[in-house]
Design an enzyme around this catalytic site. Sequence first.
Site, mmCIF file in Angstrom:
data_model
loop_
_atom_site.group_PDB
_atom_site.id
_atom_site.type_symbol
_atom_site.label_atom_id
_atom_site.label_comp_id
_atom_site.label_asym_id
_atom_site.label_seq_id
_atom_site.Cartn_x
_atom_site.Cartn_y
_atom_site.Cartn_z
ATOM 1 C CD GLU A 106 -19.477 -19.923 9.905
ATOM 2 O OE1 GLU A 106 -20.098 -20.561 10.776
ATOM 3 O OE2 GLU A 106 -19.911 -18.866 9.395
ATOM 4 C CE LYS A 118 -23.359 -19.035 10.580
ATOM 5 N NZ LYS A 118 -22.622 -18.132 9.698
ATOM 6 C CG ASN A 157 -25.760 -22.458 10.989
ATOM 7 O OD1 ASN A 157 -25.618 -22.915 12.125
ATOM 8 N ND2 ASN A 157 -24.772 -22.370 10.119
ATOM 9 C CD GLU A 199 -24.788 -20.998 4.156
ATOM 10 O OE1 GLU A 199 -25.717 -20.396 4.701
ATOM 11 O OE2 GLU A 199 -23.827 -21.464 4.781
ATOM 12 N N GLY A 250 -22.095 -13.492 6.908
ATOM 13 C CA GLY A 250 -21.780 -12.638 8.049
ATOM 14 C C GLY A 250 -21.110 -11.326 7.665
ATOM 15 C CB SER A 270 -25.783 -11.111 4.350
ATOM 16 O OG SER A 270 -24.476 -11.148 4.907
ATOM 17 C CG HIS A 294 -21.609 -23.640 7.641
ATOM 18 N ND1 HIS A 294 -20.650 -22.674 7.841
ATOM 19 C CD2 HIS A 294 -22.774 -22.991 7.419
ATOM 20 C CE1 HIS A 294 -21.239 -21.480 7.759
ATOM 21 N NE2 HIS A 294 -22.525 -21.649 7.506
HETATM 22 P P1 13P Z 1 -25.327 -15.027 7.934
HETATM 23 O O1 13P Z 1 -26.831 -15.086 7.673
HETATM 24 O O2 13P Z 1 -24.996 -14.535 9.292
HETATM 25 O O3 13P Z 1 -24.619 -14.318 6.819
HETATM 26 O O4 13P Z 1 -24.815 -16.549 7.903
HETATM 27 C C1 13P Z 1 -25.179 -17.363 6.849
HETATM 28 C C2 13P Z 1 -24.779 -18.746 7.175
HETATM 29 O O5 13P Z 1 -23.604 -19.065 7.244
HETATM 30 C C3 13P Z 1 -25.842 -19.717 7.442
HETATM 31 O O6 13P Z 1 -25.330 -21.018 7.491
#
Ligand code: 13P
Length: 248
Positions: free
Chosen positions: A96, A11, A9, A166, A172, A212, A94
């Site tokens: 976010e 982003k 992803n 997740e 992150g 992560s 997601h």
């Molecule tokens: P990270 O791997 O940067 O922690 O992000 C995970 C994520 O949100 C994947 O959709």
Amino acid sequence: MRKPIIAGNWKMNNNIAQTKQLIADLKPLVADAKCDVVVCAPYTSLAAAVEATKGSNIKVGAENVHWAEKGAYTGEITADMLLELGVEYVIIGHSERRQYFGETDETVNLRVKTALAKGLKVILCVGELLNEREAGITPEVVRRQTKIALTGVTHEDLDNIVIAYEPVWAIGTGKTATAQDANDTIKIIRDCLKEMYCEKCGEKVRIQYGGSMKPANAAELMAMPEIDGGLIGGASLKAEDFSKIVNY
Ligand code: 13P
């Protein structure tokens, strides 16, 4: 047996030039992957991603999609627009989107239903916040998110659904859920699917872990019986790291 699926992803990262470069670097590194490989790119890079992955084993996904056929939804994109570009997958729900853009379980459900009806494969994200984990309500949270997101989704549609668990506190932050914790929560989601559909239905859906995930912890996570892949943020932006996860 469920075939593992590792998805990146990206982003809000990678313009067109960076997309071409990353995919060019990635292709030889993941050519022998035993799992499905997907990269989810920002809208403006999707056409370049589809073009760059042609003839390879890398599939392309978007990071969101709207539920309506067309209309007054400034800034949104329809499923047909994605399909026109050759996009196969779409991430929906997601954290976010939920956190910053007012996404709710109900709008996630609308997006999921439209995406499936149009023939996109869905990566549905669920996961608890830190305070929810600390309050001990992770099972309730992921069960609620799963149940509402899949309301009106048929047994047959499940073939085109991947769920990404997740935990929001692990995204992150460098904090990974322990492999055992991730496995336990994924089992809760799978049991929920079995309740909603049938035993076999729950067994066939692939459920990824995200948060992560990186080369150093991929093998341990992927060794867990309930974990069928990963949704990778930060580590998917570097061909070497992402390919190491893919080839865990
Ligand atoms: P990270 O791997 O940067 O922690 O992000 C995970 C994520 O949100 C994947 O959709």
